[in-house]
Motif scaffolding. Structure first.
Motif, short mmCIF file in Angstrom:
data_model
loop_
_atom_site.label_atom_id
_atom_site.label_comp_id
_atom_site.label_asym_id
_atom_site.label_seq_id
_atom_site.Cartn_x
_atom_site.Cartn_y
_atom_site.Cartn_z
N ARG A 4 -15.71 1.59 -13.76
CA ARG A 4 -14.73 1.61 -12.66
C ARG A 4 -13.62 2.56 -13.06
NH1 ARG A 4 -15.65 -1.80 -8.87
NH2 ARG A 4 -13.54 -1.98 -8.11
N VAL A 5 -13.33 3.52 -12.18
CA VAL A 5 -12.29 4.49 -12.47
C VAL A 5 -11.24 4.48 -11.35
CG1 VAL A 5 -13.79 5.98 -13.85
CG2 VAL A 5 -13.60 6.38 -11.41
N PRO A 6 -9.98 4.71 -11.71
CA PRO A 6 -8.93 4.74 -10.70
C PRO A 6 -9.13 5.90 -9.74
CG PRO A 6 -8.00 4.71 -12.93
CD PRO A 6 -9.47 4.92 -13.06
N ALA A 7 -8.77 5.68 -8.47
CA ALA A 7 -8.87 6.73 -7.46
C ALA A 7 -7.87 6.45 -6.34
CB ALA A 7 -10.28 6.78 -6.88
N LEU A 8 -7.37 7.52 -5.74
CA LEU A 8 -6.53 7.39 -4.56
C LEU A 8 -7.46 7.48 -3.36
CD1 LEU A 8 -3.66 7.07 -3.52
CD2 LEU A 8 -3.49 9.56 -3.44
N LEU A 9 -7.66 6.35 -2.70
CA LEU A 9 -8.63 6.26 -1.61
C LEU A 9 -7.91 6.31 -0.26
CD1 LEU A 9 -10.76 3.43 -3.19
CD2 LEU A 9 -11.32 5.87 -3.09
N ARG A 24 -15.26 -6.87 1.08
CA ARG A 24 -15.68 -5.50 0.77
C ARG A 24 -14.52 -4.63 0.30
NH1 ARG A 24 -19.47 -3.21 4.81
NH2 ARG A 24 -19.52 -1.51 3.32
N LEU A 25 -13.34 -4.82 0.90
CA LEU A 25 -12.17 -4.07 0.45
C LEU A 25 -11.80 -4.44 -0.99
CD1 LEU A 25 -9.91 -4.18 3.62
CD2 LEU A 25 -10.98 -2.15 2.63
N ALA A 26 -12.07 -5.69 -1.38
CA ALA A 26 -11.75 -6.15 -2.74
C ALA A 26 -12.58 -5.40 -3.79
CB ALA A 26 -11.97 -7.65 -2.85
N HIS A 27 -13.65 -4.75 -3.39
CA HIS A 27 -14.41 -3.93 -4.33
C HIS A 27 -13.63 -2.67 -4.72
CE1 HIS A 27 -18.18 -6.13 -4.25
NE2 HIS A 27 -17.96 -6.32 -2.97
N TYR A 28 -12.67 -2.30 -3.88
CA TYR A 28 -11.89 -1.08 -4.12
C TYR A 28 -10.43 -1.34 -4.51
CZ TYR A 28 -15.61 1.24 -1.46
OH TYR A 28 -16.82 1.71 -1.02
N PHE A 29 -9.83 -2.39 -3.93
CA PHE A 29 -8.38 -2.57 -4.01
C PHE A 29 -7.98 -3.95 -4.53
CE2 PHE A 29 -9.33 0.11 -0.25
CZ PHE A 29 -8.77 1.30 -0.68
N ARG A 30 -6.75 -4.01 -5.07
CA ARG A 30 -6.14 -5.28 -5.47
C ARG A 30 -5.84 -6.11 -4.21
NH1 ARG A 30 -2.48 -1.75 -7.52
NH2 ARG A 30 -0.86 -2.84 -6.37
N PRO A 31 -5.71 -7.43 -4.35
CA PRO A 31 -5.48 -8.29 -3.18
C PRO A 31 -4.26 -7.90 -2.34
CG PRO A 31 -6.11 -9.63 -5.06
CD PRO A 31 -5.94 -8.22 -5.58
N GLY A 74 -3.72 5.12 5.73
CA GLY A 74 -2.94 5.51 4.56
C GLY A 74 -3.83 5.79 3.36
N ARG A 75 -3.16 6.13 2.28
CA ARG A 75 -3.83 6.36 1.00
C ARG A 75 -3.36 5.28 0.05
NH1 ARG A 75 -3.09 10.95 3.63
NH2 ARG A 75 -4.84 12.40 3.73
N PHE A 76 -4.33 4.68 -0.64
CA PHE A 76 -4.03 3.52 -1.46
C PHE A 76 -4.68 3.66 -2.84
CE2 PHE A 76 -4.23 2.32 2.99
CZ PHE A 76 -3.05 1.62 3.18
N ALA A 77 -3.96 3.18 -3.85
CA ALA A 77 -4.50 3.18 -5.21
C ALA A 77 -5.62 2.16 -5.30
CB ALA A 77 -3.41 2.86 -6.22
N GLY A 78 -6.76 2.61 -5.79
CA GLY A 78 -7.90 1.71 -5.92
C GLY A 78 -8.79 2.12 -7.06
N GLU A 79 -10.01 1.65 -7.02
CA GLU A 79 -11.01 1.97 -8.04
C GLU A 79 -12.35 2.22 -7.38
OE1 GLU A 79 -9.58 -0.55 -11.92
OE2 GLU A 79 -11.06 -1.45 -10.61
#
Length: 109
Positions: free
Chosen positions: A4-9, A52-59, A100-105
């Motif tokens: 898992r790597v950080p990404a701006l999604l 499904r969003l929880a696969h990419y982002f914090r709660p 928007g753009r959000f910090a995720g993985e």
């Protein structure tokens, strides 16, 4: 092995009856700006959104996205790409809107 790597999604929203219709709207909007899109970089989320969003982002970010979604029933999560880097996307009149753009993985092989 994957990691898992950080990404701006980038997250877009709209109202679509199916994944193919969401992809079609995205491609139409991109085509109007002559932007090439690799659909492998986009995840269409219609059902079980929070899971499904929880696969990419914090709660907390999932909650922000869900609140911003409003009446839209479909979310499109896009990895960094030519599409997400274009400052004019989505264009006026597109059937998708930028949330928007959000910090995720993301998972990388």
């Amino acid at each position: 092995m994957s990691a898992r790597v950080p990404a701006l999604l980038t997250v877009y929203a709209g109202r679509f009856e199916s994944q193919p219709l969401a992809f079609s709207a995205l491609l139409d909007a991109a085509d109007s700006l002559r932007i090439k899109v690799d659909l492998a970089d986009v995840d269409v989320i219609r059902e079980a959104r929070e899971v499904r969003l929880a696969h990419y982002f914090r709660p907390a970010i999932v909650a922000r996205i869900e609140a911003a979604r409003g009446e839209d029933d479909t979310l499109l999560v896009a990895r960094p790409s030519t599409l997400t880097a274009h400052p004019g996307f989505p264009p006026q009149g597109a059937r998708v809107r930028l949330l928007g753009r959000f910090a995720g993985e993301v998972v990388e092989a």
